[in-house]
Write a protein that holds these residues in place. Sequence first.
Motif, mmCIF file in Angstrom:
data_model
loop_
_atom_site.group_PDB
_atom_site.id
_atom_site.type_symbol
_atom_site.label_atom_id
_atom_site.label_comp_id
_atom_site.label_asym_id
_atom_site.label_seq_id
_atom_site.Cartn_x
_atom_site.Cartn_y
_atom_site.Cartn_z
ATOM 1 N N ASP A 131 42.181 32.780 3.861
ATOM 2 C CA ASP A 131 42.401 32.164 4.745
ATOM 3 C C ASP A 131 44.016 32.804 5.772
ATOM 4 O OD1 ASP A 131 41.073 30.163 4.097
ATOM 5 O OD2 ASP A 131 42.388 29.084 3.097
ATOM 6 N N ASN A 132 44.521 33.490 5.671
ATOM 7 C CA ASN A 132 45.963 34.017 6.189
ATOM 8 C C ASN A 132 45.002 35.310 7.224
ATOM 9 O OD1 ASN A 132 46.950 32.667 5.313
ATOM 10 N ND2 ASN A 132 47.672 33.346 3.322
ATOM 11 N N ALA A 133 43.705 35.810 6.242
ATOM 12 C CA ALA A 133 43.146 36.938 6.830
ATOM 13 C C ALA A 133 43.234 37.621 8.539
ATOM 14 C CB ALA A 133 41.863 37.684 6.575
ATOM 15 N N LYS A 134 43.273 36.520 9.533
ATOM 16 C CA LYS A 134 43.453 36.241 11.063
ATOM 17 C C LYS A 134 44.759 37.174 11.203
ATOM 18 C CE LYS A 134 42.249 33.971 15.012
ATOM 19 N NZ LYS A 134 41.143 33.266 15.351
ATOM 20 N N SER A 135 45.731 36.180 10.581
ATOM 21 C CA SER A 135 47.068 36.179 10.726
ATOM 22 C C SER A 135 47.496 38.025 10.377
ATOM 23 C CB SER A 135 47.822 35.313 10.457
ATOM 24 O OG SER A 135 47.789 35.682 9.243
ATOM 25 N N ALA A 136 46.732 38.054 9.534
ATOM 26 C CA ALA A 136 47.421 39.412 8.945
ATOM 27 C C ALA A 136 46.199 40.730 9.897
ATOM 28 C CB ALA A 136 46.869 39.581 7.397
ATOM 29 N N ILE A 137 45.575 40.568 10.012
ATOM 30 C CA ILE A 137 44.472 41.568 11.566
ATOM 31 C C ILE A 137 45.488 41.430 12.448
ATOM 32 C CG2 ILE A 137 42.684 41.499 12.407
ATOM 33 C CD1 ILE A 137 41.079 40.515 9.335
ATOM 34 N N THR A 138 45.224 40.737 12.736
ATOM 35 C CA THR A 138 46.327 40.056 13.926
ATOM 36 C C THR A 138 47.593 40.976 14.573
ATOM 37 O OG1 THR A 138 45.648 37.963 14.620
ATOM 38 C CG2 THR A 138 47.453 38.419 15.578
ATOM 39 N N LYS A 139 48.485 40.705 12.753
ATOM 40 C CA LYS A 139 49.867 41.323 12.952
ATOM 41 C C LYS A 139 49.927 43.554 12.901
ATOM 42 C CE LYS A 139 52.334 38.302 10.058
ATOM 43 N NZ LYS A 139 52.701 37.713 8.607
ATOM 44 N N VAL A 140 47.902 43.520 12.444
ATOM 45 C CA VAL A 140 48.022 45.377 12.219
ATOM 46 C C VAL A 140 47.308 45.636 13.543
ATOM 47 C CG1 VAL A 140 46.148 46.521 11.498
ATOM 48 C CG2 VAL A 140 47.399 44.712 9.328
ATOM 49 N N THR A 141 46.679 44.973 14.413
ATOM 50 C CA THR A 141 46.014 45.397 15.035
ATOM 51 C C THR A 141 47.945 45.501 16.702
ATOM 52 O OG1 THR A 141 45.625 43.040 16.474
ATOM 53 C CG2 THR A 141 43.969 43.715 15.127
ATOM 54 N N LEU A 142 48.480 44.751 16.247
ATOM 55 C CA LEU A 142 49.653 43.949 16.936
ATOM 56 C C LEU A 142 50.198 45.814 17.269
ATOM 57 C CD1 LEU A 142 51.312 39.952 17.228
ATOM 58 C CD2 LEU A 142 50.041 41.626 18.926
ATOM 59 N N TYR A 143 50.879 46.137 16.017
ATOM 60 C CA TYR A 143 50.904 47.064 15.832
ATOM 61 C C TYR A 143 49.964 48.797 16.257
ATOM 62 C CZ TYR A 143 55.023 45.852 12.537
ATOM 63 O OH TYR A 143 56.561 45.410 12.537
ATOM 64 N N ALA A 144 49.077 48.794 15.644
ATOM 65 C CA ALA A 144 48.222 49.712 15.803
ATOM 66 C C ALA A 144 47.501 50.053 17.477
ATOM 67 C CB ALA A 144 46.626 49.987 15.145
ATOM 68 N N GLY A 145 47.927 48.625 18.242
ATOM 69 C CA GLY A 145 47.434 48.553 19.402
ATOM 70 C C GLY A 145 48.601 49.569 20.360
ATOM 71 N N PHE A 146 49.658 49.633 20.076
ATOM 72 C CA PHE A 146 49.865 51.220 20.388
ATOM 73 C C PHE A 146 50.179 52.544 19.757
ATOM 74 C CE2 PHE A 146 53.217 47.484 20.738
ATOM 75 C CZ PHE A 146 53.475 47.490 22.219
ATOM 76 N N ALA A 147 49.498 52.210 19.091
ATOM 77 C CA ALA A 147 48.390 54.368 18.478
ATOM 78 C C ALA A 147 48.015 55.193 19.947
ATOM 79 C CB ALA A 147 47.479 54.086 17.558
ATOM 80 N N GLY A 148 47.394 54.802 21.107
ATOM 81 C CA GLY A 148 47.503 55.275 22.147
ATOM 82 C C GLY A 148 48.474 55.443 23.116
ATOM 83 N N THR A 149 49.563 54.337 23.008
ATOM 84 C CA THR A 149 50.469 54.712 22.998
ATOM 85 C C THR A 149 51.392 56.328 22.760
ATOM 86 O OG1 THR A 149 50.697 52.836 23.693
ATOM 87 C CG2 THR A 149 52.912 53.973 25.127
ATOM 88 N N LEU A 150 51.214 55.962 21.535
ATOM 89 C CA LEU A 150 52.183 57.256 20.438
ATOM 90 C C LEU A 150 50.857 58.441 20.860
ATOM 91 C CD1 LEU A 150 53.495 58.193 18.893
ATOM 92 C CD2 LEU A 150 52.271 56.869 17.035
ATOM 93 N N SER A 151 50.101 58.535 20.537
ATOM 94 C CA SER A 151 49.189 59.560 20.393
ATOM 95 C C SER A 151 49.467 60.490 21.825
ATOM 96 C CB SER A 151 48.052 59.762 20.120
ATOM 97 O OG SER A 151 47.315 60.484 20.047
#
Length: 414
Positions: A131-151
């Motif tokens: 049941d906590n998967a959605k919040s975990a996925i959201t956390k991952v994508t909040l970080y990974a959203g900066f992948a392009g900004t980094l790359s």
Amino acid sequence: MALAPTKVRLATHGMAIAQTLLWACLYYSFPATLLTWHQQLAWSIADVSLAFTICLVASALCSPFIGRLIDKGFGPRVLSCSAMLGGMALLAVSQVQSLWQFYAAWLVLGCASAGCLYEPCFAFLTRYRGDNAKSAITKVTLYAGFAGTLSFPLCHYLIDLLGWRITSVSLALIVLLIATPLLFISAKLIQGAQSSELRKTQAIANIKQSSAPNAQLKNAVFWFIALAFSLSALNHTVLVNFLLPSMHALNFSADNAVLVMAMIGPMQVLGRIAMISVDKRLSNTLITMLCFGSLLVAAFLLWQLDHLQHLIWLFVVLQGSAYGVTSILRPVLTKQLLGEQGFGAISGMLAVPYLLASASAPFLGAFAWQLNQQQGIFGLVSLSAGLGFMAMAACCLQQTAKITRYQKLTAKPK
């Protein structure tokens, strides 16, 4: 004994950091280096883009197998070994001398990506966080959203300073020395936090889940989900690969063009934060429809850039935020509409058309570019956005009709 929730939260953050580095190095490094390869190796845009197509096709073909491995409990090993293979493939990219070697390296990198990027990560989190998967996925994508900004800025800087070959080696070392061990440790902690009771429940579910994925092939909602998100993947991947040359053709300055590309990631994060703020008030299906509508409006804005270049910033907000939210909603909506049983395998099956659409994007984009340069790109982006909106609308209508029929069948007679 289950590990402390604090350790699980820290492990989720660790996985998010690893995903950010993996996306920056294994995915966004390609569009960030595309023009450099074209100019320095004297290969056409179409020839270079074909490598990305090969990469994504390989990833699509491997995804169902990866999903089943995660369903069987091999998540940490799959994620870490795939990341290691991706780092080794980047080392191979740095040494290529001919086009066939370039294609071979990206073929291996595609197989690696199938086991360590979003699809397997989200399937793993759905399996072990429940049941906590959605919040975990959201956390991952909040970080990974900066992948392009980094790359994009990192590759731009390193290529200017050291050349593209040393840049590829540098990215490989980031993957091998930082992302891979971090991903393995985080996944092991999350897997270890699973209670013995949940293990028993999933052991029973594993007996039943073998037939669950195949049953979904008869479900119209499955196909509408596959079509809608595949078209969104086509839409975004075309832009990731061809927005930079399109801006160059429209006489944007090089610095502004790089800044625009770097801002797509933060806008994805902004969209995810906005989703969190309305998550309890709006349904997942409504948020998804709003996202597909935003992609359609963003596509319309592209046609205005010839005369109103400042609209590129509104485009970035709409495109980035909408696509950022869909990356969360894709696994969440899949679980909501298709169920949790055999989720890894179902997710892997849905990844096939999604990744094939992404794989076709460089080729279709190159073809559109040869037809009419940026106007061809804008046409392809608009078509995919429009069809994607219609497919998601059909998905929502189909699900609503199914719920209505169920309510009628179960309603008590007056």
